[in-house]
Design a protein around this motif. Structure first.
Motif, PDB file in Angstrom:
ATOM      1  N   GLN A  26      49.399 102.298 101.745  1.00  0.00           N
ATOM      2  CA  GLN A  26      49.345 103.498 100.907  1.00  0.00           C
ATOM      3  C   GLN A  26      49.918 103.237  99.525  1.00  0.00           C
ATOM      4  OE1 GLN A  26      51.359 106.453 103.187  1.00  0.00           O
ATOM      5  NE2 GLN A  26      49.508 107.070 104.276  1.00  0.00           N
ATOM      6  N   GLU A  29      47.261 101.283  97.603  1.00  0.00           N
ATOM      7  CA  GLU A  29      46.131 102.126  97.216  1.00  0.00           C
ATOM      8  C   GLU A  29      46.488 103.042  96.055  1.00  0.00           C
ATOM      9  OE1 GLU A  29      44.915 104.189 100.720  1.00  0.00           O
ATOM     10  OE2 GLU A  29      44.099 102.388 101.653  1.00  0.00           O
ATOM     11  N   SER A  30      47.662 103.638  96.083  1.00  0.00           N
ATOM     12  CA  SER A  30      48.059 104.524  94.986  1.00  0.00           C
ATOM     13  C   SER A  30      48.290 103.737  93.703  1.00  0.00           C
ATOM     14  CB  SER A  30      49.299 105.338  95.357  1.00  0.00           C
ATOM     15  OG  SER A  30      50.394 104.487  95.584  1.00  0.00           O
ATOM     16  N   ALA A  34      46.139 104.332  90.280  1.00  0.00           N
ATOM     17  CA  ALA A  34      46.799 104.602  88.994  1.00  0.00           C
ATOM     18  C   ALA A  34      46.337 103.612  87.924  1.00  0.00           C
ATOM     19  CB  ALA A  34      48.308 104.539  89.161  1.00  0.00           C
TER      20      ALA A  34
END
Length: 123
Positions: A26, A29-30, A34
């Motif tokens: 996670q 992925e973030s 961004a």
């Protein structure tokens, strides 16, 4: 996808990858989302009203001598074939320089008066 976007994305990912924890997908992925959002935000298109006419503009990034530059273009379809153009390192400043170039060219072509030119350039 444009070549510069792909190269920029790869560079960002390679720079950030060592700092991302291996077990937490996670976070990765973030971080990728961004980075992609920042890269896509370098391009800009839209419309603006200039001296009573609707004009279109675009801002595109480019790499020049390993530095990020922005190229701005401004044109007013239905009014004139003149194009304002500028290139600068400032994402926010390229629009002003592009507009200034357009106004100067329009004045030289006799499309606008000296008063209109002064009023616009002294903003």
């Amino acid at each position: 996808m444009r070549h510069t976007v792909l190269v920029s994305l790869v560079v960002v990912v390679l720079m950030v990858a060592p700092y991302a924890p291996q077990c937490e997908a996670q976070v990765w992925e973030s971080l990728a989302a961004a980075a992609a959002e920042k890269i896509v935000g370098l391009w800009k298109q839209g419309e603006v009203e200039l001296l009573g006419h609707y004009c279109s503009y675009s801002v595109t990034p480019k790499i020049k001598r390993w530095q990020l530059y922005y190229k701005g273009r401004l044109w007013c379809p239905g009014w004139t074939h003149i194009r304002g153009e500028a290139e600068t390192r400032s994402h926010s400043g390229v629009a002003g320089r592009t507009t200034k170039d357009f106004v100067e060219k329009a004045f030289k072509a006799g499309l606008i008066t000296e008063e209109e030119t002064r009023a616009w350039l002294n903003r």
